[in-house]
Design a protein around this motif. Structure first.
Motif, mmCIF file in Angstrom:
data_model
loop_
_atom_site.group_PDB
_atom_site.id
_atom_site.type_symbol
_atom_site.label_atom_id
_atom_site.label_comp_id
_atom_site.label_asym_id
_atom_site.label_seq_id
_atom_site.Cartn_x
_atom_site.Cartn_y
_atom_site.Cartn_z
ATOM 1 N N LEU A 57 42.585 45.433 36.551
ATOM 2 C CA LEU A 57 43.351 45.861 37.722
ATOM 3 C C LEU A 57 44.647 45.059 37.766
ATOM 4 N N VAL A 58 45.771 45.753 37.631
ATOM 5 C CA VAL A 58 47.073 45.099 37.750
ATOM 6 C C VAL A 58 47.543 45.348 39.169
ATOM 7 N N SER A 59 47.571 44.293 39.959
ATOM 8 C CA SER A 59 47.807 44.437 41.394
ATOM 9 C C SER A 59 49.107 43.787 41.827
ATOM 10 N N GLY A 60 49.884 44.533 42.601
ATOM 11 C CA GLY A 60 51.011 43.955 43.312
ATOM 12 C C GLY A 60 50.491 43.135 44.478
ATOM 13 N N PRO A 61 51.404 42.558 45.284
ATOM 14 C CA PRO A 61 50.980 41.709 46.399
ATOM 15 C C PRO A 61 50.235 42.510 47.473
ATOM 16 N N VAL A 62 48.978 42.195 47.695
ATOM 17 C CA VAL A 62 48.159 42.877 48.707
ATOM 18 C C VAL A 62 47.374 41.831 49.491
ATOM 19 N N ALA A 63 46.864 42.263 50.640
ATOM 20 C CA ALA A 63 46.059 41.360 51.476
ATOM 21 C C ALA A 63 44.581 41.653 51.282
ATOM 22 N N LEU A 64 44.185 42.033 50.070
ATOM 23 C CA LEU A 64 42.791 42.404 49.794
ATOM 24 C C LEU A 64 42.185 41.388 48.833
ATOM 25 N N PRO A 65 40.845 41.181 48.925
ATOM 26 C CA PRO A 65 40.197 40.331 47.928
ATOM 27 C C PRO A 65 40.140 41.049 46.580
ATOM 28 N N ASP A 66 40.036 40.280 45.487
ATOM 29 C CA ASP A 66 39.835 40.894 44.171
ATOM 30 C C ASP A 66 38.486 41.597 44.175
ATOM 31 N N PRO A 67 38.424 42.858 43.715
ATOM 32 C CA PRO A 67 37.111 43.531 43.685
ATOM 33 C C PRO A 67 36.166 42.811 42.718
ATOM 34 N N PRO A 68 34.893 42.678 43.079
ATOM 35 C CA PRO A 68 33.957 41.970 42.209
ATOM 36 C C PRO A 68 33.772 42.694 40.880
ATOM 37 N N GLY A 69 33.628 41.918 39.812
ATOM 38 C CA GLY A 69 33.363 42.514 38.500
ATOM 39 C C GLY A 69 34.576 43.140 37.841
ATOM 40 N N VAL A 70 35.774 42.853 38.374
ATOM 41 C CA VAL A 70 37.011 43.444 37.843
ATOM 42 C C VAL A 70 37.941 42.317 37.418
ATOM 43 N N THR A 71 38.609 42.468 36.268
ATOM 44 C CA THR A 71 39.613 41.490 35.844
ATOM 45 C C THR A 71 40.926 41.830 36.533
ATOM 46 N N VAL A 72 41.448 40.902 37.335
ATOM 47 C CA VAL A 72 42.650 41.198 38.118
ATOM 48 C C VAL A 72 43.843 40.412 37.586
#
Ligand code: CTP
Ligand code: CA
Length: 221
Positions: A57-72
């Protein structure tokens, strides 16, 4: 390929997902951005992982936790998102759910911009950002299934169809953002493919995500 009983349908598959907005700096304390919360993209990453996929998961700035089991991979700008997405290849499928800023300030000042003595507003020149979806759709290591999103406030399906052709992707999830979709908990989408258009009912974003993950699993089977 056949799936043994007890094996998750996306086991052994690698899926790239982009999510969230991008922040394009104007100076060290200011940026250009948009209202994307990342909820839909993060839910898709989680749903794909729940089906057994290895997910980047390539994520921009968000106020969410990293989803479990996913490389962020956390990024800020469109150019960083493109670099992290390319670095994640090869992938079997890719879902581009991020709301990438279409433009960035032509130059980011290295020091905070100060108000001039005459109180005039400074000019803000913009330059186009790279299109990550279009770039990866035409990449030498193109994933077999490439899915784009289309955030629209009007003529949703029409605009999505032209994006499908223009960007070279396989499917477009057309997203009606005229209401509260950006930041809200629910989403009304249309799945646009060469085969036609499916209108999905208004659903919680998690439900949109799990339906899309099921479709990805079918397509890669
Ligand atoms: N996208 C991208 N890189 C960009 C712009 C968009 O990867 N620089 C992707 C989005 O993640 C989405 C799709 O392209 O999957 C469509 O984004 P959208 O903003 O709806 O389309 P645009 O081509 O930017 O057109 P417009 O904003 O004018 O509607
Ligand atoms: Ca755009």
């Amino acid at each position: 390929r056949g799936t043994a009983p007890g094996t998750l349908p996306l086991a052994g598959r690698h899926v790239l997902v982009t999510s969230g907005p991008t922040h394009e700096p104007l100076d060290p304390v200011r940026y250009l951005a948009n209202r994307s919360s990342g909820k839909q993209g993060h839910a898709i990453a989680a749903a794909l992982a729940a089906l057994g996929a290895r997910v980047t998961l390539v994520s921009g700035p968000v106020a969410l936790p990293d989803p479990p089991g996913v490389t962020v991979r956390h990024v800020e700008t469109a150019r960083e998102m493109l670099a992290a997405s390319e670095a994640a290849l090869p992938a079997d499928a890719a879902v581009f759910a991020a709301a990438v800023a279409d433009w960035r300030p032509a130059e980011a000042a290295t020091q905070k911009m100060k108000k001039p003595a005459d109180e005039a507003a400074p000019p803000m020149a913009l330059v186009p950002n790279p299109d990550i979806l279009a770039t990866l759709s035409r990449h030498a290591m193109r994933p077999r299934l490439v899915i784009g999103f289309a955030a629209e406030t009007e003529h949703v399906v029409e605009h999505a169809r032209s994006k499908l052709a223009r960007k070279g992707c396989d499917w477009i999830v057309a997203n009606d953002v005229s209401g509260d979709a950006m930041g809200g908990a629910e989403n009304t989408v249309h799945l646009v493919t060469d085969a036609g258009v499916e209108d999905w009912p208004r659903l919680p974003k998690q439900e949109v995500a799990s339906r899309l993950a099921d479709r990805v699993a079918e397509a890669l089977a």
